[in-house]
Design a protein around this motif. Structure first.
Motif, PDB file in Angstrom:
ATOM      1  N   TRP A 221     -19.579   3.423-123.477  1.00  0.00           N
ATOM      2  CA  TRP A 221     -19.804   3.246-124.905  1.00  0.00           C
ATOM      3  C   TRP A 221     -20.169   1.811-125.258  1.00  0.00           C
ATOM      4  N   LEU A 222     -20.692   1.651-126.448  1.00  0.00           N
ATOM      5  CA  LEU A 222     -20.815   0.352-127.073  1.00  0.00           C
ATOM      6  C   LEU A 222     -19.895   0.384-128.283  1.00  0.00           C
ATOM      7  N   LEU A 223     -18.876  -0.462-128.276  1.00  0.00           N
ATOM      8  CA  LEU A 223     -17.950  -0.551-129.405  1.00  0.00           C
ATOM      9  C   LEU A 223     -18.485  -1.617-130.347  1.00  0.00           C
ATOM     10  N   ILE A 224     -18.621  -1.276-131.610  1.00  0.00           N
ATOM     11  CA  ILE A 224     -19.204  -2.175-132.594  1.00  0.00           C
ATOM     12  C   ILE A 224     -18.197  -2.395-133.709  1.00  0.00           C
ATOM     13  N   HIS A 225     -17.778  -3.645-133.857  1.00  0.00           N
ATOM     14  CA  HIS A 225     -16.840  -3.991-134.921  1.00  0.00           C
ATOM     15  C   HIS A 225     -17.604  -4.752-135.989  1.00  0.00           C
ATOM     16  N   VAL A 226     -17.637  -4.191-137.194  1.00  0.00           N
ATOM     17  CA  VAL A 226     -18.284  -4.818-138.333  1.00  0.00           C
ATOM     18  C   VAL A 226     -17.182  -5.268-139.274  1.00  0.00           C
ATOM     19  N   GLN A 227     -17.207  -6.532-139.651  1.00  0.00           N
ATOM     20  CA  GLN A 227     -16.163  -7.070-140.531  1.00  0.00           C
ATOM     21  C   GLN A 227     -16.134  -6.314-141.842  1.00  0.00           C
ATOM     22  N   PRO A 228     -15.021  -6.047-142.425  1.00  0.00           N
ATOM     23  CA  PRO A 228     -13.712  -6.485-141.984  1.00  0.00           C
ATOM     24  C   PRO A 228     -13.041  -5.507-141.025  1.00  0.00           C
ATOM     25  N   ASP A 229     -13.109  -4.210-141.259  1.00  0.00           N
ATOM     26  CA  ASP A 229     -12.325  -3.283-140.431  1.00  0.00           C
ATOM     27  C   ASP A 229     -13.078  -2.024-140.021  1.00  0.00           C
ATOM     28  N   LEU A 230     -14.365  -2.089-139.878  1.00  0.00           N
ATOM     29  CA  LEU A 230     -15.128  -0.910-139.492  1.00  0.00           C
ATOM     30  C   LEU A 230     -15.409  -0.944-137.996  1.00  0.00           C
ATOM     31  N   VAL A 231     -15.107   0.153-137.310  1.00  0.00           N
ATOM     32  CA  VAL A 231     -15.390   0.259-135.884  1.00  0.00           C
ATOM     33  C   VAL A 231     -16.304   1.470-135.675  1.00  0.00           C
ATOM     34  N   PHE A 232     -17.420   1.201-135.004  1.00  0.00           N
ATOM     35  CA  PHE A 232     -18.377   2.245-134.674  1.00  0.00           C
ATOM     36  C   PHE A 232     -18.453   2.374-133.163  1.00  0.00           C
ATOM     37  N   VAL A 233     -18.823   3.569-132.707  1.00  0.00           N
ATOM     38  CA  VAL A 233     -19.034   3.822-131.289  1.00  0.00           C
ATOM     39  C   VAL A 233     -20.485   4.264-131.154  1.00  0.00           C
ATOM     40  N   ARG A 234     -21.180   3.695-130.169  1.00  0.00           N
ATOM     41  CA  ARG A 234     -22.568   4.082-129.904  1.00  0.00           C
ATOM     42  C   ARG A 234     -22.662   4.542-128.459  1.00  0.00           C
ATOM     43  N   CYS A 235     -23.350   5.634-128.272  1.00  0.00           N
ATOM     44  CA  CYS A 235     -23.544   6.235-126.956  1.00  0.00           C
ATOM     45  C   CYS A 235     -24.886   5.765-126.380  1.00  0.00           C
ATOM     46  N   ARG A 236     -25.068   5.914-125.096  1.00  0.00           N
ATOM     47  CA  ARG A 236     -26.354   5.565-124.466  1.00  0.00           C
ATOM     48  C   ARG A 236     -27.501   6.392-125.026  1.00  0.00           C
ATOM     49  N   CYS A 237     -27.206   7.569-125.557  1.00  0.00           N
ATOM     50  CA  CYS A 237     -28.272   8.409-126.121  1.00  0.00           C
ATOM     51  C   CYS A 237     -28.697   7.915-127.503  1.00  0.00           C
ATOM     52  N   ALA A 238     -28.062   6.848-128.007  1.00  0.00           N
ATOM     53  CA  ALA A 238     -28.353   6.200-129.297  1.00  0.00           C
ATOM     54  C   ALA A 238     -27.653   6.874-130.469  1.00  0.00           C
ATOM     55  N   HIS A 239     -26.789   7.850-130.194  1.00  0.00           N
ATOM     56  CA  HIS A 239     -25.989   8.446-131.267  1.00  0.00           C
ATOM     57  C   HIS A 239     -24.858   7.474-131.594  1.00  0.00           C
ATOM     58  N   GLU A 240     -24.643   7.237-132.880  1.00  0.00           N
ATOM     59  CA  GLU A 240     -23.636   6.279-133.316  1.00  0.00           C
ATOM     60  C   GLU A 240     -22.832   6.879-134.464  1.00  0.00           C
ATOM     61  N   TRP A 241     -21.537   6.595-134.483  1.00  0.00           N
ATOM     62  CA  TRP A 241     -20.682   7.097-135.546  1.00  0.00           C
ATOM     63  C   TRP A 241     -19.529   6.147-135.783  1.00  0.00           C
ATOM     64  N   ARG A 242     -18.987   6.227-136.990  1.00  0.00           N
ATOM     65  CA  ARG A 242     -17.780   5.455-137.293  1.00  0.00           C
ATOM     66  C   ARG A 242     -16.599   6.197-136.687  1.00  0.00           C
ATOM     67  N   GLU A 243     -15.801   5.472-135.920  1.00  0.00           N
ATOM     68  CA  GLU A 243     -14.633   6.075-135.260  1.00  0.00           C
ATOM     69  C   GLU A 243     -13.379   5.593-135.966  1.00  0.00           C
ATOM     70  N   HIS A 244     -12.791   6.473-136.745  1.00  0.00           N
ATOM     71  CA  HIS A 244     -11.612   6.132-137.536  1.00  0.00           C
ATOM     72  C   HIS A 244     -10.359   5.932-136.686  1.00  0.00           C
ATOM     73  N   ASP A 245     -10.366   6.453-135.458  1.00  0.00           N
ATOM     74  CA  ASP A 245      -9.193   6.322-134.594  1.00  0.00           C
ATOM     75  C   ASP A 245      -9.171   5.016-133.800  1.00  0.00           C
ATOM     76  N   LEU A 246     -10.222   4.214-133.891  1.00  0.00           N
ATOM     77  CA  LEU A 246     -10.248   2.918-133.224  1.00  0.00           C
ATOM     78  C   LEU A 246     -10.077   1.811-134.254  1.00  0.00           C
ATOM     79  N   GLU A 247      -9.428   0.738-133.829  1.00  0.00           N
ATOM     80  CA  GLU A 247      -9.173  -0.383-134.715  1.00  0.00           C
ATOM     81  C   GLU A 247      -9.771  -1.656-134.131  1.00  0.00           C
TER      82      GLU A 247
END
Length: 112
Positions: free
Chosen positions: A47-73
């Motif tokens: 995965w690519l873990l993406i942290h956008v300030q202040p508290d948003l965490v997104f996960v991106r897959c190699r296939c380019a699908h990306e989503w906000r993951e509420h279970d990650l901090e």
């Protein structure tokens, strides 16, 4: 008044830059004991873990699908960051995705 008085240079302020931390994470993610999988290609790691300030965490897959993951901090991304130690600045998200190989080109390919 001269023409010079009317034509003085008054630059617009630069827009605020969004602080983003992107960290490759080759291992599976299971923040609540359930392995996270990509809804688009069903990948379960790399995965690519993406942290956008202040508290948003997104996960991106190699296939380019990306989503906000509420279970990650933020702490999850910071912990993954200490594993890599490699830091770079990118001109745009597209450049970052391409440079880290999360632009969809390596879809269905595990590198970790």
């Amino acid at each position: 008044m001269t023409d010079y008085d009317h034509d003085f240079y008054n630059p617009a302020p630069e827009p605020a830059r969004t602080a983003v931390l992107a960290v490759p994470h080759p291992a599976p993610l299971n923040p609540r004991g359930i392995i996270i999988t990509c809804a688009a290609c069903h990948a379960a790691r790399d995965w690519l873990l993406i942290h956008v300030q202040p508290d948003l965490v997104f996960v991106r897959c190699r296939c380019a699908h990306e989503w906000r993951e509420h279970d990650l901090e933020t702490a999850d991304v910071t912990a993954a960051r200490s594993d890599t130690g490699d830091e770079r600045e990118w001109a745009s998200f597209e450049d970052m995705y391409r440079g880290l190989r999360f632009d969809g080109l390596l879809r269905y390919t595990y590198l970790g």
